[in-house]
Motif scaffolding. Sequence first.
Motif, PDB file in Angstrom:
ATOM      1  N   ALA A 418      50.824   0.757  69.185  1.00 41.21           N
ATOM      2  CA  ALA A 418      51.920   0.273  70.028  1.00 41.21           C
ATOM      3  C   ALA A 418      52.431   1.369  70.963  1.00 41.21           C
ATOM      4  O   ALA A 418      52.707   1.117  72.139  1.00 41.21           O
ATOM      5  CB  ALA A 418      53.055  -0.264  69.159  1.00 41.21           C
ATOM      6  N   SER A 424      55.858   0.314  76.212  1.00 43.47           N
ATOM      7  CA  SER A 424      56.388   0.326  74.850  1.00 43.47           C
ATOM      8  C   SER A 424      57.495   1.364  74.758  1.00 43.47           C
ATOM      9  O   SER A 424      57.373   2.470  75.292  1.00 43.47           O
ATOM     10  CB  SER A 424      55.272   0.669  73.849  1.00 43.47           C
ATOM     11  OG  SER A 424      55.803   0.882  72.556  1.00 43.47           O
ATOM     12  N   HIS A 434      54.081  -5.852  68.681  1.00 41.54           N
ATOM     13  CA  HIS A 434      52.654  -5.684  68.946  1.00 41.54           C
ATOM     14  C   HIS A 434      51.824  -6.048  67.730  1.00 41.54           C
ATOM     15  O   HIS A 434      50.738  -6.640  67.857  1.00 41.54           O
ATOM     16  CB  HIS A 434      52.358  -4.248  69.371  1.00 41.54           C
ATOM     17  CG  HIS A 434      50.922  -4.013  69.708  1.00 41.54           C
ATOM     18  ND1 HIS A 434      50.073  -3.272  68.897  1.00 41.54           N
ATOM     19  CD2 HIS A 434      50.170  -4.445  70.747  1.00 41.54           C
ATOM     20  CE1 HIS A 434      48.867  -3.256  69.440  1.00 41.54           C
ATOM     21  NE2 HIS A 434      48.892  -3.954  70.560  1.00 41.54           N
ATOM     22  N   PRO A 438      49.057  -8.880  69.088  1.00 35.67           N
ATOM     23  CA  PRO A 438      48.393  -7.764  69.772  1.00 35.67           C
ATOM     24  C   PRO A 438      47.729  -8.138  71.088  1.00 35.67           C
ATOM     25  O   PRO A 438      47.525  -7.265  71.938  1.00 35.67           O
ATOM     26  CB  PRO A 438      47.353  -7.293  68.738  1.00 35.67           C
ATOM     27  CG  PRO A 438      47.156  -8.465  67.825  1.00 35.67           C
ATOM     28  CD  PRO A 438      48.473  -9.165  67.768  1.00 35.67           C
ATOM     29  N   ALA A 441      51.343  -8.865  73.463  1.00 33.40           N
ATOM     30  CA  ALA A 441      52.363  -7.834  73.621  1.00 33.40           C
ATOM     31  C   ALA A 441      52.078  -6.833  74.738  1.00 33.40           C
ATOM     32  O   ALA A 441      53.014  -6.440  75.452  1.00 33.40           O
ATOM     33  CB  ALA A 441      52.574  -7.109  72.292  1.00 33.40           C
ATOM     34  N   PRO A 442      50.832  -6.367  74.950  1.00 36.37           N
ATOM     35  CA  PRO A 442      50.618  -5.379  76.023  1.00 36.37           C
ATOM     36  C   PRO A 442      51.078  -5.878  77.395  1.00 36.37           C
ATOM     37  O   PRO A 442      51.723  -5.134  78.147  1.00 36.37           O
ATOM     38  CB  PRO A 442      49.097  -5.153  75.979  1.00 36.37           C
ATOM     39  CG  PRO A 442      48.719  -5.436  74.568  1.00 36.37           C
ATOM     40  CD  PRO A 442      49.596  -6.574  74.153  1.00 36.37           C
TER      41      PRO A 442
END
Length: 503
Positions: A418, A424, A434, A438, A441-442
């Motif tokens: 993360a 972040s 995250h 996964p 989230a980015p």
Amino acid sequence: MKRTIDVTELALRDAHQSLLATRMALEDMIPACADIDRAGYWSVECWGGATFDACIRFLNEDPWERLRTFRRLLPNSRLQMLLRGQNLLGYRHYQDMVVDRFVEKAAENGMDVFRVFDALNDIRNLQRAIAAVRRTGKHAQGTICYTVSPLHTVEGFVDMAERLVELGCDSICLKDMAALLKPQPAYDIVSGIKERCGAGVRVHVHTHATTGVTLVSLMKAIEAGADCVDTAISSLSLGPGHNPTESLVEMLEGTGFEARLDKDCLRRVRDHFASVRPRYAEFMSNIHGVDTDIFDSQIPGGMISNMESQLKQQNAAHRLKEVLIEVPRVREDAGFPPLVTPSSQIVGTQAVFNVMMGRYKAMSGEFADLMLGYYGRAPGARDPEVVALAERQGGKQPIDCRPADLLQPEWQTLRENALALPGSDGSDEDVLTHAMFPQVAPKFFASRAEGPKNLGKPPAPAVTANATTASASAPAAAPLRSTVSYDVTLNGRSHRVSVTPAE
């Protein structure tokens, strides 16, 4: 003396998840918070379920900030969330330390009541999360996912309640996510829990309205001793949603029970969401009124609108009925799991695959894991032929242990992953976001600074008019003009309007 029935309000979470595919923006909920806070609810459900996913996937909104906002705006209310046991809010099992950290951070950010459930009713998948809630000093609510099958009995549900009490749960919730709970089973299960576990054990009942029978079920549960029931304000109720809060209040009048809610507050909350809901027509479920076919498909309310949306994206909305027929067949193959997140999504997606491509011609990785025991122990035996297909697809062997026992400590790796992402902030909250999503989230971290998106749109006025012409005398100095009267229907309301053309 009348017995007070506590009420949990669902407008800020499950109501719009079930009716509007979880797309409601926080800014459209904030104006109702003051009245919700004053109305007198036992708790206000506002977080968990699919809201976390929807926040970062569609709304560009930090779900942790949503929780903190509700905590500020609802200072007198118990905030409640729906937690998927070892799955947390994601779609896989997490190692125990991650479960502990999530519960700690949720409590720290303002959560009071944790309704903890497992999609398979596998007690092993509830133990860690319940213990984590108890360590924070917050309210641990152990949950029984209600379903109907040849394997599920009143006695079995009461047995599960007893085991949850033994784990130290502060209350028990009978969770009917698909409106399958008929009046007599509601009475039998609640009274059975009270008799077995003691009258002092709090029992909450959650049900949807889809099948049209469950307001009666809530009444029977109350008569059997239920302490609290879940409802949604009327402007966000019914269909695949829930029974209306105001209807419950009125239903109890003249009985030995009462819900001590402020009706003026309820009216204002109702009116607010009545004005907001049409803006989300694009996401609204096509299921209106009553659908007793749900007794066969058992698709929960929160899943129907999302399944409709998925089929629309594939230009296959017309095949929804086929999918609903296929769902119970897939469920039987999987050992009759209750259909609730994530099992409902897993079984529902596989049913879509089977309809679109042929039975088990394609199998999702999640469904293969469900068949092989990686989500936990199913209530019944799984179809051996489908298990064999799952083995061949994933290269895994079936398991019978608690799935999380196979997981290695992962917090440090999750943290490093993360922290490496642009945007972040290095917090445990971002690590957990995250960890659960996964793939999503980015992108969210990278765009978070742009602020939340509101997907609601102003509704186009639905206007129909029948015109009649009438003569009218204008003042002497003005030319004679024609006045036209219209019967106008605007957003469902009829109005009589007279119009005089401008000079």
